[in-house]
Design an enzyme around this catalytic site. Structure first.
Site, mmCIF file in Angstrom:
data_model
loop_
_atom_site.group_PDB
_atom_site.id
_atom_site.type_symbol
_atom_site.label_atom_id
_atom_site.label_comp_id
_atom_site.label_asym_id
_atom_site.label_seq_id
_atom_site.Cartn_x
_atom_site.Cartn_y
_atom_site.Cartn_z
ATOM 1 N N THR A 130 0.809 -1.224 0.000
ATOM 2 C CA THR A 130 0.000 0.000 0.000
ATOM 3 C C THR A 130 0.839 1.271 0.000
ATOM 4 O OG1 THR A 130 -1.787 -1.106 1.150
ATOM 5 C CG2 THR A 130 -1.733 1.271 1.363
ATOM 6 N N ASP A 164 1.407 -6.683 -4.421
ATOM 7 C CA ASP A 164 0.628 -6.626 -3.188
ATOM 8 C C ASP A 164 1.161 -7.813 -2.380
ATOM 9 O OD1 ASP A 164 -2.620 -5.850 -2.300
ATOM 10 O OD2 ASP A 164 -1.585 -7.530 -1.350
ATOM 11 N N GLN A 207 -3.771 -21.064 19.062
ATOM 12 C CA GLN A 207 -4.525 -20.064 18.294
ATOM 13 C C GLN A 207 -4.523 -18.713 19.015
ATOM 14 O OE1 GLN A 207 -8.491 -21.551 17.340
ATOM 15 N NE2 GLN A 207 -7.647 -23.470 16.606
HETATM 16 N N1 ASP Z 1 -2.737 -5.476 0.575
HETATM 17 C C1 ASP Z 1 -1.631 -4.655 0.984
HETATM 18 C C2 ASP Z 1 -0.376 -5.510 0.968
HETATM 19 O O1 ASP Z 1 -0.140 -6.243 1.866
HETATM 20 C C3 ASP Z 1 -1.869 -4.078 2.332
HETATM 21 C C4 ASP Z 1 -0.750 -3.223 2.849
HETATM 22 O O2 ASP Z 1 0.222 -2.929 2.199
HETATM 23 O O3 ASP Z 1 -0.832 -2.783 3.988
HETATM 24 O O4 ASP Z 1 0.385 -5.439 0.033
#
Ligand code: ASP
Length: 342
Positions: free
Chosen positions: A15, A59, A278
């Site tokens: 992100t 991602d 868990q």
């Molecule tokens: N979906 C993104 C990823 O893990 C979420 C993030 O970067 O926080 O690449």
């Protein structure tokens, strides 16, 4: 005159560097040059900063052990030329990557700091700028000529965590990670306060990189009502060498005879079954309750307070480096990189 610190930034995606597609509204990664333009502050550091960008950027939900290997090799190839490494990575699987790298990089004496963000760096309220800038500062930090944090760690929202002790616990808050069973390594406020007691000591031994991972591992998360065919299908997966058994509370499971028999038969076939709770806090204590004594008798071994992420990557690493079943059994129950308290 002291030499300027040198930092290598490795940008994998996530992100932090994403932009929103103006038509679909979906977030997707964009290239590092733009990311760098977004944070001109970085140029104010009196550091020598280089970067390597993955192509394609991903991602982190698309993360693969092959990419862990690439990351470890980039660090190996550049180890002598830099004082520290910052890996920009999506938060979703960041704790898996941090755990895997902690095992792959043996006798580390330089910081490897993973960071990312919950909001892209181009957004006004982004958490990415602070995460990125402080991660660089931590990667460059030295005391008496030695790295302050010679570990694979995660920096997120003012806290520095040991990478193989952290897990992503929140998909919404900026404070996305927690390390319940191990203290944080540093807290960033007006100053960055390091918890020197909790940080591993610089290793004098020769730095080694072992990147082979054996993917013949699986996990079985227990739930009330779990059925035998499902358990059988996991334990009889082709090529299986080890299973993380995700149990209740302090390592407890159903006492049903069929279940204990499945465990015993699987262990007798030479498959390792590691008991990991868990719960995110606390540890497996086999034998504390009647509901775990059966597991012990069946030959299930304890993962103590290890995180799920560290357990599965450690198993891949140990089998990947040609350890025999007996030796995997021994080392999986032995702390190798501060990932568990026995
Ligand atoms: N979906 C993104 C990823 O893990 C979420 C993030 O970067 O926080 O690449």
């Amino acid at each position: 005159m002291t030499k300027q610190p040198s930092i290598l930034i490795i940008y994998t995606g996530g992100t932090i560097g994403m932009v929103m597609d103006s038509v679909t509204g979906v977030l997707h990664p964009f290239n590092f040059e733009n990311l760098y333009d977004q944070i001109p502050e970085i140029q104010k550091f009196n550091y020598n900063i280089d970067n390597i960008s993955f192509d394609p950027l991903i991602d982190s939900s698309d993360m693969e052990p092959g990419i862990w290997k690439q990351l470890a090799e980039i660090i190996k190839d550049n180890y002598d030329n830099y004082d520290g490494f910052v890996i920009l990575h999506g938060s979703d699987t960041m704790s898996y990557t941090a755990s895997a790298l902690s095992f792959m990089l043996e006798n580390l004496s330089k910081p490897v700091v993973l960071t990312g963000s919950q909001l892209p760096i181009g957004m006004i309220r982004t958490d990415g700028k602070e995460n990125f800038i402080t991660a660089i500062e931590i990667a460059a930090a030295k005391k008496n000529g030695r790295a302050v944090v010679p570990e694979v760690c995660i920096y997120f929202e003012y806290q520095l965590y040991r990478g193989n002790r952290a897990h992503k616990y929140n998909a919404e808050y900026f404070e996305a990670f927690r390390s319940v069973n191990y203290p944080i390594l540093a807290q960033a406020g007006v100053e960055i306060k390091y918890n020197h007691q909790a940080i591993s000591k610089c290793d004098e031994k020769e730095f080694r990189v072992l990147t082979n991972m054996d993917l013949n591992v699986a996990s079985l998360k227990l739930f009330p009502g779990i059925q035998q065919p499902y358990v059988k299908s996991v334990f009889n997966a082709e090529g299986l060498k080890g299973v993380i058994l995700e149990t209740f509370g302090s390592g407890n499971a159903t006492t049903k005879q069929w279940f204990l028999k499945e465990l015993e038969d699987t262990v007798n076939r030479g498959i390792i079954i590691l008991n990991v709770t868990q719960c995110r806090g606390g540890a497996v204590k086999m034998g504390q309750y009647e509901t775990s004594t059966g597991l012990e008798k069946a030959g299930v071994i304890s993962g103590y307070d290890i995180t799920y992420e560290a357990a599965i990557t450690k198993m891949m690493y140990l089998f990947g480096n040609n350890h025999s079943t007996e030796s995997v059994k021994k080392y999986i129950q032995t702390p190798l990189r501060g990932e568990m308290t026995v």
